[in-house]
Design a protein around this motif. Structure first.
Motif, PDB file in Angstrom:
ATOM      1  N   PHE A 185      53.576  87.694 -12.627  1.00 60.58           N
ATOM      2  CA  PHE A 185      52.144  87.972 -12.460  1.00 60.58           C
ATOM      3  C   PHE A 185      51.400  87.936 -13.803  1.00 60.58           C
ATOM      4  O   PHE A 185      50.644  88.853 -14.147  1.00 60.58           O
ATOM      5  N   GLU A 362      49.029  89.896  -6.418  1.00 65.64           N
ATOM      6  CA  GLU A 362      50.388  90.146  -6.886  1.00 65.64           C
ATOM      7  C   GLU A 362      51.260  90.660  -5.754  1.00 65.64           C
ATOM      8  O   GLU A 362      52.420  90.249  -5.604  1.00 65.64           O
ATOM      9  N   ARG A 366      54.576  88.724  -4.139  1.00 67.07           N
ATOM     10  CA  ARG A 366      55.875  89.397  -4.082  1.00 67.07           C
ATOM     11  C   ARG A 366      56.386  89.454  -2.640  1.00 67.07           C
ATOM     12  O   ARG A 366      57.579  89.232  -2.372  1.00 67.07           O
TER      13      ARG A 366
END
Length: 565
Positions: A185, A362, A366
């Motif tokens: 990130f 982010e 993920r």
């Protein structure tokens, strides 16, 4: 003051020795992984040396290594081990099956090197105090011995490896430290490169949570941050002799270099031509397998229900599917899913989102990566936007996040801006929302039944730049007491929705029921100008979609080419 010959404990890690032997008993394939690192003298304990020698002998004969075979191989030697057979059996107590045996072996080898150094130092001290022999020759001898220890340690130490996992995600693997450092990130803030640093460590005694030593925000451009993190990792890992600062330095420098260089240029003439774009077909609703699509329309048109139904159908085909939602709860979707699929619930991962998609970026990345998702639904765009949806900046920021999710397929539920011209042609009436996805479908609902128990929705392709433009499709949602049935319907049979079809689509649907004369066609399309109808027939015939059947006894008839076959 302590005397120079005072006895002190030799460097050793009996816990690591025990852990290594236990791990190899559980998974003897690991013996080949450490055979090139370990030597018998690497074990400090006599019992551990005997056990390792017996393991190596069994493995050398290609025999399995377990508690029974090991005890048999040790024979009478097992009685000389403190604890005997019980000690051998206890080695596997509490051991994970997937332990990092190379990390344990490196610890043992390192401790053995320190013991060799200590013995050499003791000998040097004794010889120096005795003033025995030629001092120059003695110094050279010890220098050679020291260099031998250094070269052996350096040869056996595995170098860290650096790799780019995906865009903005890098990994440094350090076998010697039994550690993995991951940067993810990444972003620029006031010239500094920042992101998330995750450190895993398999050293025994390290204070980890599920193998994670540390995870948090990190400034990859700051030397001060690097030094502070190295001290923190040394404390958490309880291994202050590990080169944490060197590992961080290498990771940061490699990432900064990669950030400066960016992606290299490519010779388009050297790149293999891409294959045909895979299309997923759900009863006529065609969606690119690895590109974004949008279904847009007015509120209360069944879009969310159709999205969940589509995701469920894809999941039942074996795709890994997810739903990112800004509107309903997991319970709401679970209830709908049970009504749509009462016989077999498809596997759909649900992610509740509250913040705009740019703030959830982010977390979404993920989620997609960790769950290995192949297709994701987003419900809905308006709630996920960080501003007015019709804004060009908002649209571009939204799809920047979507691109960062990787080559997955996705469907995004959007709305229309009634005041905008051509709102039924583009999501929110915006060129940017129209241009960014590969496919867009406009949703329109027919007049509902008085009790809203049946809803018929027409989906009309407004953009499809990954192949031939598909035909419009219709779906009927029937809401029963316990179930919701979804079935495909012919839009030509639904007056409210047939009017939104193009003349060519209406002609195709009409002829799908059988061939017709020109007079019958003109009578059916009495709301279409004669010139328009004539041109549509000519274009369809030229395109090879319809064919004229000559008749010797009556008027010629028109029919679909596919029916003729």
């Amino acid at each position: 003051m302590r005397g120079v010959t005072q006895e002190r404990a030799m460097p050793a890690d009996l816990e690591a020795e025990r852990a290594l032997l236990g791990a190899l008993l559980l998974e003897d394939s690991g013996i080949s992984d450490v055979a090139g690192i370990l030597r018998p003298d690497d074990f400090f304990g006599e019992a551990q040396r005997r056990i390792w020698a017996a393991m190596a002998a069994l493995a050398g004969r290609n025999e399995s290594v377990d508690v029974t075979t090991l005890v048999a191989e040790l024979g009478h030697d097992v009685d000389g081990i403190p604890g005997g057979r019980a000690f051998v059996s206890s080695l596997i107590d509490g051991m994970p099956r997937c332990a990092n045996v190379r990390a344990y072996a490196r610890i043992l080898h390192s401790k053995a090197a320190w013991r060799s150094m200590a013995r050499l130092g003791q000998e040097m001290t004794d010889r120096a105090l005795a003033a025995d022999g030629d001092v120059v020759a003695l110094a050279r001898t010890f220098t050679v011995d020291l260099d031998s220890i250094a070269r052996a340690e350096n040869r056996d130490a595995a170098k860290p490896t650096f790799a780019a996992v995906d865009e903005g995600h890098y990994r440094l693997t350090a076998p010697a430290a039994a550690a993995t450092l991951e940067a993810d990130f990444l972003r620029r803030e006031r010239g500094a490169l920042k992101g998330q640093l995750l450190v895993r460590c398999d050293l025994p005694g390290a204070r980890t949570f599920d193998g994670v030593l540390s995870v948090g925000e990190y400034n990859f451009s700051s030397t001060r941050t690097r030094q502070m993190m190295a001290k923190y990792l040394a404390e958490r890992s309880r291994a202050k002799d590990l080169p944490w600062l060197d590992l961080l330095e290498e990771l940061d420098q490699r990432i900064l270099a990669a950030d400066r260089e960016g992606e290299p240029d490519l010779g388009l003439h050297e790149i293999a031509a891409p294959g045909e774009v895979e299309i997923l077909d759900v009863d006529g609703l065609r969606l690119p397998r690895r590109h974004p699509s949008i279904i847009f329309g007015d509120g209360d048109t069944g879009k969310s229900y159709l999205l969940l139904w589509t995701l469920g159908r894809l999941a039942l085909r074996g795709l890994s599917v997810g739903l990112a939602d800004w509107e309903l709860t997991a319970g709401d979707h679970r209830g709908r899913l049970g009504r749509l699929f009462p016989d077999q619930l498809p596997e759909i991962r649900y992610l509740r989102c509250i913040r705009p998609i740019v703030a959830e970026a982010e977390r979404l990345r993920r989620w997609v990566r960790d769950r290995a998702l192949e297709f994701v639904g987003f419900d809905s765009v308006a709630y996920a936007c960080a501003g007015a949806p019709e804004s060009a900046e908002v649209a571009m920021a939204y799809f920047q996040v979507v691109r960062q999710l990787g080559p997955i397929g996705s469907v995004h539920i959007a709305h229309i801006t009634k005041a905008a011209e051509g709102s039924d042609r583009r999501p929110f009436g915006s060129t940017f929302w129209h241009n960014s996805p590969r496919a867009t479908w406009f949703a329109k609902v027919a007049e509902k039944t008085p009790d809203d128990s049946v809803v018929t929705v027409g989906l009309y392709p407004r953009k499809f730049n990954v192949g031939p433009v598909p035909r419009s499709v219709g779906f009927e949602l029937s809401f029963g007491s316990d179930t919701t049935d979804v079935r495909a319907v012919d839009l030509a049979d639904v007056a409210d929705l047939a009017a939104n079809l193009s003349v060519a689509e209406r002609l195709y649907l009409f002829l799908r029921r059988g061939s017709r004369t020109r007079g019958q066609i003109r009578e059916h399309f009495d709301d279409v100008k004669a010139g328009t109808l004539r041109q549509t027939l000519l274009r369809a015939e030229s395109a090879g979609k319809i064919v004229k059947f000559p008749s010797g006894t009556g008027p010629d008839r028109y029919g679909l080419v596919e029916n003729r076959r």
